[in-house]
Design a protein around this motif. Structure first.
Motif, mmCIF file in Angstrom:
data_model
loop_
_atom_site.group_PDB
_atom_site.id
_atom_site.type_symbol
_atom_site.label_atom_id
_atom_site.label_comp_id
_atom_site.label_asym_id
_atom_site.label_seq_id
_atom_site.Cartn_x
_atom_site.Cartn_y
_atom_site.Cartn_z
ATOM 1 N N ASN A 1 0.855 -1.167 0.037
ATOM 2 C CA ASN A 1 -0.037 -0.006 0.023
ATOM 3 C C ASN A 1 0.804 1.240 -0.138
ATOM 4 O OD1 ASN A 1 -1.958 2.122 0.375
ATOM 5 N ND2 ASN A 1 -2.793 1.177 2.109
ATOM 6 N N LEU B 1 -0.160 4.358 0.296
ATOM 7 C CA LEU B 1 -0.569 5.552 0.593
ATOM 8 C C LEU B 1 0.074 5.698 2.073
ATOM 9 C CD1 LEU B 1 -4.416 4.671 -0.169
ATOM 10 C CD2 LEU B 1 -2.894 6.287 -1.247
ATOM 11 N N GLN C 1 -0.241 6.692 5.989
ATOM 12 C CA GLN C 1 -1.099 6.345 7.126
ATOM 13 C C GLN C 1 -2.318 7.101 7.314
ATOM 14 O OE1 GLN C 1 -0.900 3.470 8.747
ATOM 15 N NE2 GLN C 1 0.737 2.959 7.207
ATOM 16 N N GLU C 2 -2.179 8.425 7.097
ATOM 17 C CA GLU C 2 -3.109 9.424 7.400
ATOM 18 C C GLU C 2 -3.982 9.650 6.236
ATOM 19 O OE1 GLU C 2 -4.197 10.494 10.603
ATOM 20 O OE2 GLU C 2 -2.290 9.212 11.134
ATOM 21 N N ALA C 3 -5.219 9.711 6.174
ATOM 22 C CA ALA C 3 -6.234 9.956 5.147
ATOM 23 C C ALA C 3 -5.762 11.447 4.586
ATOM 24 C CB ALA C 3 -7.512 9.795 5.316
ATOM 25 N N ALA C 4 -5.798 12.251 5.340
ATOM 26 C CA ALA C 4 -5.481 13.850 4.924
ATOM 27 C C ALA C 4 -4.146 13.934 4.055
ATOM 28 C CB ALA C 4 -5.615 14.822 6.155
ATOM 29 N N ASP C 5 -3.157 13.143 4.700
ATOM 30 C CA ASP C 5 -1.836 12.806 3.642
ATOM 31 C C ASP C 5 -2.101 12.268 2.429
ATOM 32 O OD1 ASP C 5 -0.665 14.082 5.871
ATOM 33 O OD2 ASP C 5 0.042 12.569 6.793
ATOM 34 N N SER C 6 -2.803 11.232 2.505
ATOM 35 C CA SER C 6 -3.272 10.421 1.101
ATOM 36 C C SER C 6 -3.903 11.432 0.142
ATOM 37 C CB SER C 6 -3.911 9.163 1.492
ATOM 38 O OG SER C 6 -3.235 8.201 2.186
ATOM 39 N N LEU C 7 -4.801 12.172 0.613
ATOM 40 C CA LEU C 7 -5.636 12.961 -0.184
ATOM 41 C C LEU C 7 -4.648 14.199 -0.772
ATOM 42 C CD1 LEU C 7 -9.119 13.061 1.840
ATOM 43 C CD2 LEU C 7 -8.541 11.840 -0.585
#
Length: 81
Positions: free
Chosen positions: A6, A8, A10-16
Motif C-alpha cells: 500500500n 498510501l 497512514q493518514e487520510a489527509a496525507d493520502s488526499l
C-alpha cells in the motif's frame, strides 16, 4: 492490501494531499507536452489521440493558453510539410 504493498500514507489527509499534488503535476506535464507537440507541428487530432481524449476536449483545455504563449496553432486544412 498489505501495508508493504500500500503506497498510501497512514493518514487520510496525507493520502488526499498526495492525490492533489499528483493531479497538479499531471496537469503541468500535460500542458508542457501539448505545447511541445503543437510547437513541433502536431495537429489537434494527433494530440487528442495521443492523450486518449477528443479533439474538442484537448482544444478546449489548451487552445487559449497556447495562443497566449505565442504558439502558432494549426487549423483544419493547414498542411505542414
Amino acid at each position: 492490501m498489505s501495508a508493504a504493498k500500500n503506497p498510501l500514507p497512514q493518514e487520510a489527509a496525507d493520502s488526499l494531499a498526495a492525490v492533489v499534488a499528483l493531479r497538479r503535476l499531471a496537469d503541468q506535464l500535460e500542458d508542457a507536452a501539448v505545447e511541445q507537440a503543437m510547437r513541433a507541428g502536431w495537429s489537434w487530432p494527433q494530440v487528442s489521440e495521443a492523450l486518449g481524449v477528443t479533439r474538442q476536449a484537448v482544444h478546449k483545455k489548451h487552445a487559449k493558453r497556447l495562443i497566449a504563449a505565442g504558439v502558432k496553432l494549426r487549423r483544419r486544412g493547414d498542411e505542414r510539410v
